[in-house]
Design a protein around this motif. Structure first.
Motif, PDB file in Angstrom:
ATOM      1  N   THR A 117      12.233  15.426  42.433  1.00 47.31           N
ATOM      2  CA  THR A 117      11.230  15.986  41.524  1.00 47.31           C
ATOM      3  C   THR A 117      11.296  17.521  41.478  1.00 47.31           C
ATOM      4  OG1 THR A 117       9.621  15.919  43.333  1.00 47.31           O
ATOM      5  CG2 THR A 117       9.596  14.080  41.793  1.00 47.31           C
ATOM      6  N   GLY A 118      12.256  18.097  42.201  1.00 47.43           N
ATOM      7  CA  GLY A 118      12.435  19.552  42.141  1.00 47.43           C
ATOM      8  C   GLY A 118      11.460  20.329  43.010  1.00 47.43           C
ATOM      9  N   LYS A 119      10.758  19.657  43.913  1.00 48.71           N
ATOM     10  CA  LYS A 119       9.773  20.341  44.760  1.00 48.71           C
ATOM     11  C   LYS A 119      10.381  20.798  46.088  1.00 48.71           C
ATOM     12  CE  LYS A 119       6.856  19.468  41.596  1.00 48.71           C
ATOM     13  NZ  LYS A 119       6.512  20.553  40.672  1.00 48.71           N
ATOM     14  N   LEU A 120      11.542  20.237  46.453  1.00 42.61           N
ATOM     15  CA  LEU A 120      12.236  20.655  47.673  1.00 42.61           C
ATOM     16  C   LEU A 120      13.681  20.999  47.315  1.00 42.61           C
ATOM     17  CD1 LEU A 120      11.025  17.924  50.235  1.00 42.61           C
ATOM     18  CD2 LEU A 120      10.176  20.274  50.023  1.00 42.61           C
ATOM     19  N   ASP A 121      14.286  21.886  48.103  1.00 38.40           N
ATOM     20  CA  ASP A 121      15.646  22.336  47.841  1.00 38.40           C
ATOM     21  C   ASP A 121      16.670  21.423  48.522  1.00 38.40           C
ATOM     22  OD1 ASP A 121      17.656  24.422  47.010  1.00 38.40           O
ATOM     23  OD2 ASP A 121      17.924  24.462  49.187  1.00 38.40           O
ATOM     24  N   LEU A 122      17.659  20.973  47.750  1.00 40.91           N
ATOM     25  CA  LEU A 122      18.647  20.014  48.248  1.00 40.91           C
ATOM     26  C   LEU A 122      19.388  20.540  49.483  1.00 40.91           C
ATOM     27  CD1 LEU A 122      20.332  17.318  47.584  1.00 40.91           C
ATOM     28  CD2 LEU A 122      21.993  18.888  46.610  1.00 40.91           C
ATOM     29  N   GLN A 123      19.860  21.784  49.415  1.00 44.44           N
ATOM     30  CA  GLN A 123      20.655  22.314  50.539  1.00 44.44           C
ATOM     31  C   GLN A 123      19.815  22.402  51.803  1.00 44.44           C
ATOM     32  OE1 GLN A 123      23.746  22.351  50.381  1.00 44.44           O
ATOM     33  NE2 GLN A 123      23.729  21.962  48.184  1.00 44.44           N
ATOM     34  N   TRP A 124      18.571  22.844  51.633  1.00 46.43           N
ATOM     35  CA  TRP A 124      17.659  22.952  52.776  1.00 46.43           C
ATOM     36  C   TRP A 124      17.439  21.582  53.410  1.00 46.43           C
ATOM     37  CZ3 TRP A 124      12.512  21.162  53.613  1.00 46.43           C
ATOM     38  CH2 TRP A 124      11.894  21.711  54.749  1.00 46.43           C
ATOM     39  N   SER A 156       3.222  10.824  45.753  1.00 44.11           N
ATOM     40  CA  SER A 156       2.638  12.179  45.726  1.00 44.11           C
ATOM     41  C   SER A 156       3.507  13.097  44.876  1.00 44.11           C
ATOM     42  CB  SER A 156       2.569  12.786  47.129  1.00 44.11           C
ATOM     43  OG  SER A 156       2.021  11.900  48.057  1.00 44.11           O
ATOM     44  N   TYR A 157       4.819  13.071  45.146  1.00 42.98           N
ATOM     45  CA  TYR A 157       5.727  13.917  44.372  1.00 42.98           C
ATOM     46  C   TYR A 157       5.893  13.391  42.949  1.00 42.98           C
ATOM     47  CZ  TYR A 157       7.161  16.767  48.371  1.00 42.98           C
ATOM     48  OH  TYR A 157       7.192  17.658  49.424  1.00 42.98           O
ATOM     49  N   MET A 158       5.978  12.069  42.813  1.00 46.59           N
ATOM     50  CA  MET A 158       6.177  11.502  41.477  1.00 46.59           C
ATOM     51  C   MET A 158       5.023  11.858  40.539  1.00 46.59           C
ATOM     52  SD  MET A 158       9.053  10.261  41.087  1.00 46.59           S
ATOM     53  CE  MET A 158       8.934   9.317  39.571  1.00 46.59           C
TER      54      MET A 158
END
Ligand code: ZN
Length: 413
Positions: free
Chosen positions: A146-153, A363-365
Motif C-alpha cells: 500500500t506504499g506505507k512502508l519502504d521495500l528496501q527497509w 489497517s493498511y488496506m
C-alpha cells in the motif's frame, strides 16, 4: 440458483484448515509457522497448488505476497480482494490469519463449482509476515504493497539470528518478480477471528467492526541509584524498580479513569542490574495505549507523564519517556460495513457492533481501498496461544458472509 441462496461448503473449509494446521503444528495443538520459515514455505507451496487447481492466475511480488486472480466478465474493472495471512505467532493458534485466507479460498472454490462468473475479477491474497514476531514490525506485506512502508527497509529487517527478511524470501523461493505495488481495488474484505471474548459473551455469531483502534507505543526509562541492599537503609533509597512498579499500576488504572473504550498495557520490562542484592538503578518498560478516540489516547499519555513525573521525583529517580510508534485509528468503509451487517442478518446470524482492538492487514488496506472485516467468535476469547479455537459452525458462518459480500461487490458494474 439465485446468488443469495449460495453457501460455502463447511466441511471442505474445515478440511483445508485442518490440512494447513498440520504444517507447523505443535504438540500442544497450536501452530508455530513463523514468517518465511521452512514451514511457511510448505504452507505457501500448498496454497499455490490449491490456487492452480482453480485455474487462477498466480503472482508473487517482491515482498512474497501471493495473489490468485479469478477473471471476471469485465477484466478491465478493478477487482474485489479478500484474504489475510498464513504466518503465525510462535506457539500461536490455528485460526488467526489462516481463516481469512482459507475462507477466501472456499469462496472461490464455491464460485468455480457452481460455474458462477462475476462482473469483476476477484483476487485472493496471502500477505507476508503479518504477525511481526520473527521480523518486526507487523503487517509489512500489506504495508509495502500500500506504499506505507519502504521495500528496501523491510527487506533489511533481521530476525534474532541476524537473517534478513529479503534473504529469507529468496531462500524459500518467494521473492517474486512482480513489483510490490498496489493497484485499484474495488473492495477488500478480511474474515478474521475476533481474538477477544466479546462475541462469545454476547452470544453473537458475527462481529461487525467499524474500524481498528489507534495504537500508541511508548518507552519509559526510570533511573535510580544502585547500592548494596543490606547496608543501605530503606529511607533515602532511589529504587528505580519501585518507582516503575507504581507507574505500571497507574497505566493499569488509566482506562477506567479516562473512559472511552481504552486499553493500556505494560507488556515488557527490563530491570538493571537485575541482581537480588543490588538496588535497581535502571528500569525500562513499554506502554501500549489503544482507543477509538486518538485525542483521548493522547490526553491519557499526557496525564500518565504527569503521574510518572510525580512518582519519579518523590522517589528521587530520573525519568525519560519516548514516543516509539503512533498509528491513528482506521475507520472502515461505511458502505461495506453496512453490507457485512445486512448480509449477516439476512443469513440469520446475530451480529454485534464493535471495533477491532488488534491491527490487521486491513489497517493498511483501508488506507487505499474501501475495506471491511468480518469477525467470528474466539472460544474463551483466547488468541495468539495454542488453545486458540473457533467452532467449525462459526468458521462456516463467517465464510458465508464473506461469500455473499464478495459476490455483491464483484457483481457491481
Ligand atoms: Zn491475524
Amino acid at each position: 440458483m439465485p446468488y443469495e441462496d449460495l453457501r460455502v461448503n463447511g466441511d471442505r473449509l474445515r478440511d483445508s484448515l485442518e490440512t494447513l494446521a498440520r504444517i507447523g503444528g505443535t504438540p500442544g495443538g497450536g501452530m508455530h509457522r513463523l514468517a518465511l520459515s521452512d514451514d511457511d514455505k510448505k504452507a505457501r507451496d500448498l496454497f499455490v497448488s490449491w490456487l492452480q487447481e482453480l485455474d487462477l492466475e498466480v503472482t508473487v511480488d517482491s515482498m512474497g505476497n501471493i495473489f490468485g486472480r479469478m477473471s471476471g466478465r469485465r477484466p478491465g474493472l478493478s477487482p474485489v480482494m479478500a484474504g489475510s495471512h498464513l504466518d503465525t505467532q510462535p506457539k500461536g493458534g490455528r485460526f488467526d490469519g489462516v481463516l481469512g485466507v482459507m475462507g477466501a479460498l472456499e469462496v472461490l472454490r464455491t464460485l468455480r463449482e457452481k460455474g458462477i462468473e462475476t462482473e469483476r475479477p476477484i483476487v485472493i491474497v496471502d500477505w507476508t509476515n503479518e504477525e511481526g514476531s520473527r521480523f518486526s514490525p507487523a503487517m509489512v506485506g500489506s504495508g509495502v504493497w500500500t506504499g506505507k512502508l519502504d521495500l528496501q527497509w523491510v527487506h533489511g529487517r533481521k530476525d534474532v539470528h541476524g537473517r534478513a527478511l529479503g534473504q529469507e524470501l529468496e531462500r524459500i523461493g518467494y521473492k517474486g518478480s512482480t513489483p510490490c505495488k498496489s493497484w485499484p481495488v474495488h473492495a477488500y474484505y478480511e474474515l478474521h477471528i475476533e481474538q477477544g471474548p466479546v462475541l462469545e459473551r454476547e452470544g453473537k455469531r458475527i462481529g461487525v467492526p467499524r474500524g481498528i483502534v489507534c495504537l500508541h507505543w511508548y518507552d519509559v526509562v526510570v533511573e535510580g541509584t544502585a547500592n548494596q541492599v543490606g547496608p543501605t537503609p530503606m529511607e533515602g533509597r532511589n529504587d528505580a524498580l519501585c518507582a516503575a512498579a507504581e507507574m505500571i499500576l497507574k497505566v493499569n488504572a488509566l482506562p477506567a479513569e479516562m473512559g472511552g473504550n481504552m486499553v493500556a498495557t505494560v507488556g515488557e520490562i527490563h530491570n538493571h542490574p537485575n541482581s537480588r542484592n543490588i538496588i535497581p538503578d535502571r528500569v525500562h518498560f513499554t506502554v501500549d495505549i489503544r482507543s477509538w478516540d486518538d485525542q483521548l489516547a493522547l490526553q491519557a499519555w499526557e496525564r500518565l507523564k504527569k503521574d510518572f513525573q510525580e512518582i519519579a521525583s518523590r522517589r528521587g529517580c530520573g525519568l525519560k519517556t519516548d514516543v516509539t510508534w503512533r498509528v491513528e485509528h482506521v475507520p472502515f468503509d461505511e458502505r461495506l460495513v453496512q453490507r457485512v451487517r445486512e448480509t449477516s442478518r439476512r443469513l440469520g446470524y446475530p451480529t454485534h457492533e464493535m471495533v477491532s482492538g488488534a491491527g490487521h492487514d486491513a489497517s493498511y488496506m483501508a488506507m487505499v481501498a474501501p475495506t471491511a472485516m468480518i469477525f467470528v467468535p474466539s472460544i474463551g476469547g483466547r488468541s495468539h496461544v495454542e488453545v486458540e479455537r473457533t467452532s467449525w459452525e462459526d468458521c462456516e458462518a463467517g465464510a458465508n458472509v464473506l461469500l455473499q459480500c464478495v459476490l455483491q461487490s464483484a457483481m457491481e458494474g
